[in-house]
Design a protein around this motif. Sequence first.
Motif, PDB file in Angstrom:
ATOM      1  N   LYS A 237       0.829  -1.200   0.000  1.00  0.00           N
ATOM      2  CA  LYS A 237       0.000   0.000   0.000  1.00  0.00           C
ATOM      3  C   LYS A 237       0.867   1.254   0.000  1.00  0.00           C
ATOM      4  O   LYS A 237       0.613   2.191  -0.738  1.00  0.00           O
ATOM      5  N   THR A 238       1.887   1.267   0.835  1.00  0.00           N
ATOM      6  CA  THR A 238       2.761   2.427   0.922  1.00  0.00           C
ATOM      7  C   THR A 238       3.508   2.640  -0.381  1.00  0.00           C
ATOM      8  O   THR A 238       3.619   3.756  -0.866  1.00  0.00           O
TER       9      THR A 238
ATOM     10  N   LEU B  67      -1.703   7.997   2.522  1.00  0.00           N
ATOM     11  CA  LEU B  67      -2.093   7.594   3.864  1.00  0.00           C
ATOM     12  C   LEU B  67      -1.749   6.123   4.080  1.00  0.00           C
ATOM     13  O   LEU B  67      -1.725   5.339   3.130  1.00  0.00           O
ATOM     14  N   ALA B  68      -1.514   5.748   5.314  1.00  0.00           N
ATOM     15  CA  ALA B  68      -1.141   4.371   5.637  1.00  0.00           C
ATOM     16  C   ALA B  68      -2.224   3.372   5.233  1.00  0.00           C
ATOM     17  O   ALA B  68      -1.937   2.210   4.974  1.00  0.00           O
ATOM     18  N   SER B  69      -3.454   3.818   5.130  1.00  0.00           N
ATOM     19  CA  SER B  69      -4.565   2.942   4.773  1.00  0.00           C
ATOM     20  C   SER B  69      -4.576   2.586   3.288  1.00  0.00           C
ATOM     21  O   SER B  69      -5.419   1.806   2.848  1.00  0.00           O
TER      22      SER B  69
ATOM     23  N   LEU C  71      -8.996  10.342  -1.424  1.00  0.00           N
ATOM     24  CA  LEU C  71      -9.239   9.352  -2.463  1.00  0.00           C
ATOM     25  C   LEU C  71      -9.016   7.947  -1.938  1.00  0.00           C
ATOM     26  O   LEU C  71      -8.112   7.709  -1.138  1.00  0.00           O
ATOM     27  N   ALA C  72      -9.852   7.033  -2.411  1.00  0.00           N
ATOM     28  CA  ALA C  72      -9.719   5.612  -2.092  1.00  0.00           C
ATOM     29  C   ALA C  72      -9.715   4.840  -3.396  1.00  0.00           C
ATOM     30  O   ALA C  72     -10.332   5.266  -4.388  1.00  0.00           O
TER      31      ALA C  72
END
Length: 161
Positions: free
Chosen positions: A24-25, A114-116, A143-144
Amino acid sequence: MKNFVLALCGVLALAACSDKESDKTAAASVVDESVISDFSGKTFEVSAATAGNPCGLNSETVCAVEDYISCSINPSLAKCAEAKDFLPSFVFMNDESLERPTWQKFEIVKVKPLASGEMEIYTTSTCDGKWFGLCQGNIIFVLANKNSRWFVKDIYARENF
């Protein structure tokens, strides 16, 4: 045998957690660098006349912001119906007192992964409507990535960045 099973479970748990977070990162960092290098300092504009047009930019994240703005101008567009499950529900409110903008300009100032696995795109924006105060000044788009596509899931305004 009991110690072996416990050790194996511990190793598997560590491996499962670290791989997902680093992926993710890494993905967010790649997007961050390309958005800043390619689009920082440029002004983008969406108007009622252009809101229905497809995004011609080479960035899924910047196009997600443009699509959100298009839907805030005219929520009855086909691309808005496709994104209805992902965009904030207030975009589809139907009330004349909302003072939807008929145009909005924005400039990307900063991108923050973001970490998520989500990201925030910091912008300075101007518009010709009120729209909950979400199109004038310092606006942050959250944003996702859902179904391999970026969407604006939330938006907020700040006095300062």
